[in-house]
Write a protein that holds these residues in place. Structure first.
Motif, mmCIF file in Angstrom:
data_model
loop_
_atom_site.group_PDB
_atom_site.id
_atom_site.type_symbol
_atom_site.label_atom_id
_atom_site.label_comp_id
_atom_site.label_asym_id
_atom_site.label_seq_id
_atom_site.Cartn_x
_atom_site.Cartn_y
_atom_site.Cartn_z
ATOM 1 N N UNK A 1 -2.610 15.363 -7.627
ATOM 2 C CA UNK A 1 -1.288 14.899 -7.814
ATOM 3 C C UNK A 1 -0.998 13.871 -6.919
ATOM 4 N N UNK A 2 -1.336 13.555 -5.848
ATOM 5 C CA UNK A 2 -1.016 12.649 -4.970
ATOM 6 C C UNK A 2 -1.790 11.313 -5.357
ATOM 7 N N UNK A 3 -2.871 11.581 -6.083
ATOM 8 C CA UNK A 3 -3.892 10.428 -6.262
ATOM 9 C C UNK A 3 -3.233 9.959 -7.722
ATOM 10 N N UNK A 4 -2.602 10.621 -8.320
ATOM 11 C CA UNK A 4 -2.123 10.359 -10.095
ATOM 12 C C UNK A 4 -0.786 10.140 -10.084
ATOM 13 N N UNK A 5 0.163 10.279 -9.124
ATOM 14 C CA UNK A 5 1.393 10.219 -9.410
ATOM 15 C C UNK A 5 1.612 8.695 -9.363
ATOM 16 N N UNK A 6 2.647 8.066 -10.239
ATOM 17 C CA UNK A 6 2.909 6.625 -10.477
ATOM 18 C C UNK A 6 3.484 6.193 -9.074
ATOM 19 N N UNK A 7 3.419 5.075 -8.738
ATOM 20 C CA UNK A 7 3.724 4.448 -7.408
ATOM 21 C C UNK A 7 5.449 4.461 -7.512
ATOM 22 N N UNK B 1 8.296 23.484 1.248
ATOM 23 C CA UNK B 1 7.346 22.879 0.491
ATOM 24 C C UNK B 1 8.030 22.165 -0.935
ATOM 25 N N UNK B 2 9.447 22.225 -0.688
ATOM 26 C CA UNK B 2 9.964 21.692 -1.867
ATOM 27 C C UNK B 2 9.972 20.425 -2.151
ATOM 28 N N UNK B 3 9.741 19.391 -1.083
ATOM 29 C CA UNK B 3 9.449 18.106 -1.541
ATOM 30 C C UNK B 3 8.246 17.803 -2.196
ATOM 31 N N UNK B 4 7.191 18.626 -2.036
ATOM 32 C CA UNK B 4 5.937 18.358 -2.881
ATOM 33 C C UNK B 4 6.275 18.839 -4.104
ATOM 34 N N UNK B 5 6.898 19.966 -4.368
ATOM 35 C CA UNK B 5 7.314 20.267 -5.668
ATOM 36 C C UNK B 5 7.990 19.442 -6.444
ATOM 37 N N UNK B 6 9.203 19.081 -5.726
ATOM 38 C CA UNK B 6 10.011 18.047 -6.414
ATOM 39 C C UNK B 6 9.324 16.648 -6.734
ATOM 40 N N UNK B 7 8.474 16.096 -5.883
ATOM 41 C CA UNK B 7 8.211 14.745 -6.057
ATOM 42 C C UNK B 7 6.709 14.527 -6.774
ATOM 43 N N UNK B 8 6.097 15.391 -6.129
ATOM 44 C CA UNK B 8 4.381 15.314 -6.557
ATOM 45 C C UNK B 8 4.226 16.593 -8.031
ATOM 46 N N UNK C 1 0.815 -1.111 -0.038
ATOM 47 C CA UNK C 1 0.047 -0.092 -0.122
ATOM 48 C C UNK C 1 0.836 1.313 -0.023
ATOM 49 N N UNK C 2 0.849 2.119 -0.654
ATOM 50 C CA UNK C 2 1.097 3.521 -1.022
ATOM 51 C C UNK C 2 0.363 4.566 -0.377
ATOM 52 N N UNK C 3 0.960 4.837 0.885
ATOM 53 C CA UNK C 3 0.184 6.088 1.583
ATOM 54 C C UNK C 3 0.914 7.270 1.416
ATOM 55 N N UNK C 4 0.273 8.332 1.103
ATOM 56 C CA UNK C 4 0.522 9.649 0.935
ATOM 57 C C UNK C 4 -0.014 10.523 1.955
ATOM 58 N N UNK C 5 0.729 11.193 2.823
ATOM 59 C CA UNK C 5 -0.133 12.008 4.077
ATOM 60 C C UNK C 5 0.411 13.537 3.651
ATOM 61 N N UNK C 6 -0.883 14.411 3.250
ATOM 62 C CA UNK C 6 -0.937 15.659 2.978
ATOM 63 C C UNK C 6 -1.088 16.489 4.215
#
Length: 255
Positions: A196-202, A225-232, A158-163
């Motif tokens: 973005x969190x829903x559609x990013x490839x695992x 917020x740079x992690x969200x910018x870089x990954x998502x 399971x891939x969990x993304x916490x916003x």
């Protein structure tokens, strides 16, 4: 994608529905009815009454879904806060494991990670610091739910993304010079983070459990917020920095 939204009829939910609705099929659930304008706008979606603190109701709603978005929250009542914020997360993760749902999006306030010990003394705080939520009911109960998500992600596929958010504002409220706590995002940018969190490839996620701060790129740089910018690929569209700009644009610094 078939997406279960839990706690979808609060302040944040309708914004998320409007962003996801044109792209995904939604099962919209809460303990309160969905706003009539949402029902009118999306009559083809499934609307259900679901109490996230009741395991059987969560399981019934999760069956057949491809993803779960958990927007449920209780802030004040000590019993309900635990049942919704903590036990509710357990029910979500149990349902995901039971039905093979590989994408879960969890939510909370930024201080489930960066509580008073960070807020008072640190700067340039990223979302991957060791969590220090403090002793408040809301952060502790949400932090426990977040830990449950992490443990399930370690054991199951399971891939969990916490916003993590704090203050959310309508664009019309972004008034020059109004100021505020430097962790603010517009409703539109908030909703985009869910897409973005829903559609990013695992495969693009560093691990099966990732935490992101979501704000409008506030100028102070206290929280990053740079992690969200870089990954998502999160790129805020609404300029919240106006809140900290001088009201009179014609005033210039004098030597």
């Amino acid at each position: 994608m078939k997406v279960l939204l839990l706690g979808a009829n609060g302040y944040m939910g309708p914004h998320v529905v409007r962003r996801l609705g044109p792209r995904h099929w939604l099962r919209i659930t809460d303990i309160r009815p969905a706003p009539q304008e949402i029902r009118n706008e999306f009559p083809h979606f499934d609307y259900r009454d679901v109490d996230i603190s009741k395991r059987d109701e969560v399981f019934a709603a999760a069956e057949g879904m491809d993803a779960i978005v958990n927007l449920a929250v209780v802030r004040q009542d000590p019993v309900l806060a635990f049942r919704v914020n903590t036990l509710g997360c357990l029910h979500v993760m149990e349902a995901a494991a039971q039905f093979g749902i590989r994408r879960v999006i969890n939510t909370g306030p930024h201080f489930t990670v960066a509580g008073p010990s960070y807020e008072g003394f640190d700067f340039a705080i990223p979302p991957d610091v060791p969590p220090h939520p403090g002793v408040g009911l809301y952060p502790i109960s949400k932090f426990l739910g977040q830990e449950i998500c992490r443990l399930f992600a370690e054991r199951f596929d399971i891939f969990v993304i916490t916003l993590l958010f704090y203050l959310l504002r309508d664009v019309s409220e972004l008034r020059r010079g109004a100021g505020g706590i430097p962790f603010i995002v517009s409703w539109g940018d908030c909703a985009e983070a869910f897409r973005l969190a829903l559609e990013i490839e695992a495969e693009k996620l560093p691990s099966r459990c990732e935490v992101f701060f979501i704000h409008g790129k506030v100028p102070q740089g206290k929280f990053l917020v740079d992690k969200a910018e870089r990954i998502l690929g999160f790129q805020p569209q609404d300029d919240v920095s106006v809140l900290w700009r001088r009201r009179d644009e014609n005033i210039h610094n004098e030597m």
